[in-house]
Write an enzyme that holds these catalytic residues in place. Structure first.
Site, PDB file in Angstrom:
ATOM      1  N   SER A 250     -49.256  -9.164  71.471  1.00 59.59           N
ATOM      2  CA  SER A 250     -48.501 -10.415  71.564  1.00 59.59           C
ATOM      3  C   SER A 250     -49.200 -11.364  72.530  1.00 59.59           C
ATOM      4  CB  SER A 250     -47.085 -10.129  72.060  1.00 59.59           C
ATOM      5  OG  SER A 250     -47.129  -9.858  73.446  1.00 59.59           O
ATOM      6  N   LYS A 251     -48.593 -12.525  72.682  1.00 54.90           N
ATOM      7  CA  LYS A 251     -49.168 -13.552  73.574  1.00 54.90           C
ATOM      8  C   LYS A 251     -49.380 -12.999  74.972  1.00 54.90           C
ATOM      9  CE  LYS A 251     -48.595 -18.021  71.691  1.00 54.90           C
ATOM     10  NZ  LYS A 251     -47.656 -18.017  70.578  1.00 54.90           N
ATOM     11  N   ARG A 252     -48.518 -12.063  75.372  1.00 52.69           N
ATOM     12  CA  ARG A 252     -48.628 -11.493  76.722  1.00 52.69           C
ATOM     13  C   ARG A 252     -49.958 -10.742  76.927  1.00 52.69           C
ATOM     14  NH1 ARG A 252     -44.020  -8.158  76.457  1.00 52.69           N
ATOM     15  NH2 ARG A 252     -43.505  -9.378  74.625  1.00 52.69           N
ATOM     16  N   GLY A 254     -52.741 -11.863  76.380  1.00 51.68           N
ATOM     17  CA  GLY A 254     -53.814 -12.796  76.718  1.00 51.68           C
ATOM     18  C   GLY A 254     -54.184 -13.708  75.579  1.00 51.68           C
TER      19      GLY A 254
END
Ligand code: GLU
Length: 483
Positions: A250-252, A254
């Site tokens: 996911s976006k988390r 990076g």
């Protein structure tokens, strides 16, 4: 039968790695089968779809080399077709208007939860009488269109990746909304499951290859194919991409979009190669290949069911292999945008010789294109700061004398301009000064590059010399030491 597959991205964000990997598998299968790969932009969600995301998706697919044979088709230009289909479903009694308000639906779900049941639509408006319907219409209530789902059905298909997949229709959440709410008997905005089936039928798609997060949609879509009297295509659900801790990437983590990877300095063939390995392996266990080579070997037998763990080290390794194999001209083309973005340049024709020499020098030690900037800094500005290790070196006995002797030769007529003559000069100064060659070399490096670390000294010197910055740097080192 000609194989026809499609990638159907929604332009509600930049090209996501998951979508791009799905596009890779579609492309490989199409090319392996001599079929067609179609691009369809699923922009029915007019609020969240943005032209800049479409632009990003198209350019990302193009950058990766995932050429499409037809399209891009835009669902937003095909609303008439979806409306006609929904009208047909209504006319045939396979779909109906449901007038529930959001509050009523919420209360219904809460009631089910309170009884320990999974929330679903209880099909309460499926058999409204004409009078009840007229009363809701008279109230001005908007209606969604729901497609009837027979809870008794069991859906089963042979998935090219997962084998037999079975779903109970009773687990599909009740009659499904195929068009958003609209008042006054109009048909509202058509929703994904309906539009996708209408298009896959209209575009004669033979194989639907997409992420495993769509499995429940497949069960719903099979019911729509049946209702529309169309042949059901083959399905292949590809594994999710997971992060290092085994969760969906996911976006988390990076980066998630292809343009992020591009900005981080990955090159298209390396990223395409790596994405192919996310869930597929070559029969001969080869890890480096072009998309065209992978297409020759591709089959769904070798696609894993289990999620594919994203491995940065492997991607870096592949990227470095591609960068090391590039010739300096191609490397420079790829590197220039990174240099410009970092504030260097613009460069003219006259700069090409030293820039190409620089690419030859640093090429073998690059992992990502961003390393070009880090490894080139001392070649890109006229002056540099001498680091601590450089300063210490220049204070060694004999260091300054060696620099002075080099400078004297460089500023005399017939000063060296090529590698061989520069090497001879170092040997001459070493002998004349009666010092160790290491002292001359290290001092020269400290004065030219500011530090004792760095690429090959003589090659570096030549690059600085081509830019006419070696003499000023040596002069500066001299004046700083004698000051
Ligand atoms: N627009 C859908 C998505 O981006 C397409 C899914 C499909 O391939 O049917 O997930």
């Amino acid at each position: 039968m000609t194989v026809r597959v499609r990638i159907a991205p929604s332009p509600t964000g930049n090209l996501h790695i998951g979508t791009a990997r799905t596009a890779v598998f579609n492309w490989l299968f199409a090319r392996h089968q001599g079929g067609q790969f179609i691009l369809r932009v699923e922009d029915t969600d007019t609020e969240r779809s943005k032209p800049e995301f479409t632009e990003n998706i198209l350019s990302g697919l193009g950058w990766l080399g995932l050429t499409w044979d037809e399209g891009p088709f835009f669902q937003s230009q095909r609303f008439d077709l979806y409306h006609q289909t929904i009208q047909t479903l209504l006319d045939q009694g396979l779909a109906y208007r449901a007038y529930d308000t959001p509050d009523e639906l919420e209360a219904m779900r809460e009631g089910m939860k309170a009884q320990g049941q999974a929330p679903r639509y209880d099909n309460r408006h499926r058999d409204l009488s004409p009078a009840q319907q007229a009363a809701f219409e008279a109230e001005g209530r908007p209606a969604v269109i729901r497609f009837k789902i027979d809870d008794q059905r069991t859906l089963s298909w042979h998935d090219l990746v997962r084998g037999t997949v079975t779903w109970q229709a009773s687990d599909l959440g009740g009659d499904m909304v195929v068009a958003r709410a609209s008042a006054g008997g109009a048909i509202g905005q058509p929703l994904y499951n309906l539009a996708v089936v209408v298009d896959d039928i209209d575009m004669a798609i033979t194989h639907v290859i997409r992420g495993e997060d769509h499995i429940a949609n497949t069960a719903k879509q099979i019911l729509l194919y049946e209702a529309l009297g169309a042949a059901v295509p083959s399905f292949a659900h590809t594994p999710l991409i997971l992060n290092q801790s085994g969760q969906k990437l996911s976006k988390r983590d990076g980066v998630t979009s292809i343009s992020d990877f591009q900005a981080m300095g990955f090159v298209a063939p390396a990223l395409a190669n790596y994405m192919t390995l996310l869930g597929w392996s070559a029969p001969d266990a080869r890890e480096r290949f072009t998309l065209a080579e992978a297409a020759q070997m591709f089959s769904f037998d070798r696609v894993n069911k289990a999620g594919a763990r994203f491995d940065w080290d492997k991607l870096d390794w592949l990227n470095s292999q591609y960068l090391h194999a590039l010739d300096p001209v191609d490397l420079l083309d790829l590197a220039l945008p990174f240099l410009h973005r970092a504030g260097y340049g613009p460069y003219g024709e006259g700069d090409r010789p030293w820039l190409l020499a620089l690419m030859t020098l640093i090429g073998p030690s690059l992992t990502r294109l961003t390393d070009v900037v880090d490894q080139s800094r001392c070649f890109l500005t006229p002056t540099i700061e001498v680091q601590e290790d450089g300063r210490v070196q220049l204070q060694q006995p004999g260091a300054i004398e060696a620099i002075a002797a080099l400078l004297a030769a460089l500023t005399s007529p017939g000063a060296p301009t090529d590698l061989k003559d520069l090497k001879t000069l170092v040997d001459q100064v070493t002998q004349a000064q009666g010092v160790k060659k290491g002292l001359v070399m290290k001092s020269l490096r400290a004065a030219l590059m500011g530090s004792l670390q760095g690429p090959d000294l003589m090659e570096s010197w030549l690059i600085l010399r081509q830019q006419q910055v070696d003499i000023p740097r040596l002069e500066r080192a001299l004046s700083q030491q004698s000051a």
